[in-house]
Design a protein around this motif. Structure first.
Motif, PDB file in Angstrom:
ATOM      1  N   GLU A  34     -53.186  -8.286  33.405  1.00 50.25           N
ATOM      2  CA  GLU A  34     -54.614  -7.971  33.469  1.00 50.25           C
ATOM      3  C   GLU A  34     -54.890  -6.847  34.471  1.00 50.25           C
ATOM      4  O   GLU A  34     -55.678  -5.961  34.198  1.00 50.25           O
ATOM      5  CB  GLU A  34     -55.417  -9.217  33.852  1.00 50.25           C
ATOM      6  CG  GLU A  34     -55.610 -10.189  32.727  1.00 50.25           C
ATOM      7  CD  GLU A  34     -56.457  -9.628  31.599  1.00 50.25           C
ATOM      8  OE1 GLU A  34     -57.355  -8.801  31.838  1.00 50.25           O
ATOM      9  OE2 GLU A  34     -56.202 -10.018  30.445  1.00 50.25           O
ATOM     10  N   ARG A  88     -53.667  -6.166  23.365  1.00 52.71           N
ATOM     11  CA  ARG A  88     -54.788  -6.621  22.543  1.00 52.71           C
ATOM     12  C   ARG A  88     -55.150  -5.604  21.468  1.00 52.71           C
ATOM     13  O   ARG A  88     -55.549  -5.965  20.373  1.00 52.71           O
ATOM     14  CB  ARG A  88     -56.010  -6.874  23.417  1.00 52.71           C
ATOM     15  CG  ARG A  88     -55.937  -8.157  24.179  1.00 52.71           C
ATOM     16  CD  ARG A  88     -57.237  -8.430  24.909  1.00 52.71           C
ATOM     17  NE  ARG A  88     -56.986  -9.317  26.005  1.00 52.71           N
ATOM     18  CZ  ARG A  88     -57.193  -9.039  27.270  1.00 52.71           C
ATOM     19  NH1 ARG A  88     -57.691  -7.880  27.625  1.00 52.71           N
ATOM     20  NH2 ARG A  88     -56.942  -9.924  28.205  1.00 52.71           N
ATOM     21  N   LYS A  89     -55.043  -4.311  21.770  1.00 53.79           N
ATOM     22  CA  LYS A  89     -55.409  -3.256  20.825  1.00 53.79           C
ATOM     23  C   LYS A  89     -54.361  -3.058  19.745  1.00 53.79           C
ATOM     24  O   LYS A  89     -54.673  -2.574  18.666  1.00 53.79           O
ATOM     25  CB  LYS A  89     -55.623  -1.933  21.556  1.00 53.79           C
ATOM     26  CG  LYS A  89     -56.863  -1.937  22.409  1.00 53.79           C
ATOM     27  CD  LYS A  89     -57.017  -0.622  23.129  1.00 53.79           C
ATOM     28  CE  LYS A  89     -58.199  -0.665  24.073  1.00 53.79           C
ATOM     29  NZ  LYS A  89     -58.312   0.582  24.826  1.00 53.79           N
ATOM     30  N   GLY A 132     -53.403  -3.294  33.172  1.00 55.83           N
ATOM     31  CA  GLY A 132     -53.902  -2.757  31.921  1.00 55.83           C
ATOM     32  C   GLY A 132     -52.994  -3.001  30.732  1.00 55.83           C
ATOM     33  O   GLY A 132     -53.292  -2.578  29.620  1.00 55.83           O
ATOM     34  N   ASP A 138     -54.683  -4.960  27.873  1.00 59.95           N
ATOM     35  CA  ASP A 138     -55.543  -4.203  26.962  1.00 59.95           C
ATOM     36  C   ASP A 138     -54.736  -3.517  25.870  1.00 59.95           C
ATOM     37  O   ASP A 138     -55.149  -3.474  24.713  1.00 59.95           O
ATOM     38  CB  ASP A 138     -56.346  -3.163  27.738  1.00 59.95           C
ATOM     39  CG  ASP A 138     -57.336  -3.805  28.692  1.00 59.95           C
ATOM     40  OD1 ASP A 138     -57.803  -4.923  28.392  1.00 59.95           O
ATOM     41  OD2 ASP A 138     -57.633  -3.187  29.728  1.00 59.95           O
ATOM     42  N   ILE A 139     -53.584  -2.991  26.228  1.00 64.48           N
ATOM     43  CA  ILE A 139     -52.721  -2.329  25.245  1.00 64.48           C
ATOM     44  C   ILE A 139     -52.237  -3.334  24.212  1.00 64.48           C
ATOM     45  O   ILE A 139     -52.239  -3.062  23.011  1.00 64.48           O
ATOM     46  CB  ILE A 139     -51.527  -1.645  25.946  1.00 64.48           C
ATOM     47  CG1 ILE A 139     -52.025  -0.528  26.847  1.00 64.48           C
ATOM     48  CG2 ILE A 139     -50.520  -1.126  24.935  1.00 64.48           C
ATOM     49  CD1 ILE A 139     -50.961   0.035  27.765  1.00 64.48           C
TER      50      ILE A 139
END
Length: 74
Positions: free
Chosen positions: A28, A37-38, A31, A34-35
């Protein structure tokens, strides 16, 4: 049987406390989460490879428990 369940509870708790929780916090902060999740892929972090890996680990644990229980019955 009660002793085995206490040992497994201790193993799971130790795993969560030493590996999973710090790894999640790091992902978290850096980052990486986020990668992941995308990413919409059928392979890689969110696809078939982790599922197969998880199933292999669960199978190894089940086999180990069965072998331990068989050796205790003899």
């Amino acid at each position: 049987m009660e002793r085995i369940s206490r040992v497994w509870a201790a193993v799971v708790t130790g795993f969560l406390a030493t590996v999973l929780i710090p790894a999640t916090a790091w992902a978290e902060e850096s980052g990486v989460a986020d990668i992941v999740r995308k990413k919409k892929s059928s392979f890689g972090f969110g696809g078939i490879i982790p599922i197969v890996c998880c199933l292999v680990v669960v199978a190894i644990i089940v086999v180990a428990v069965v072998l331990v229980m068989r050796s205790r019955k003899k």
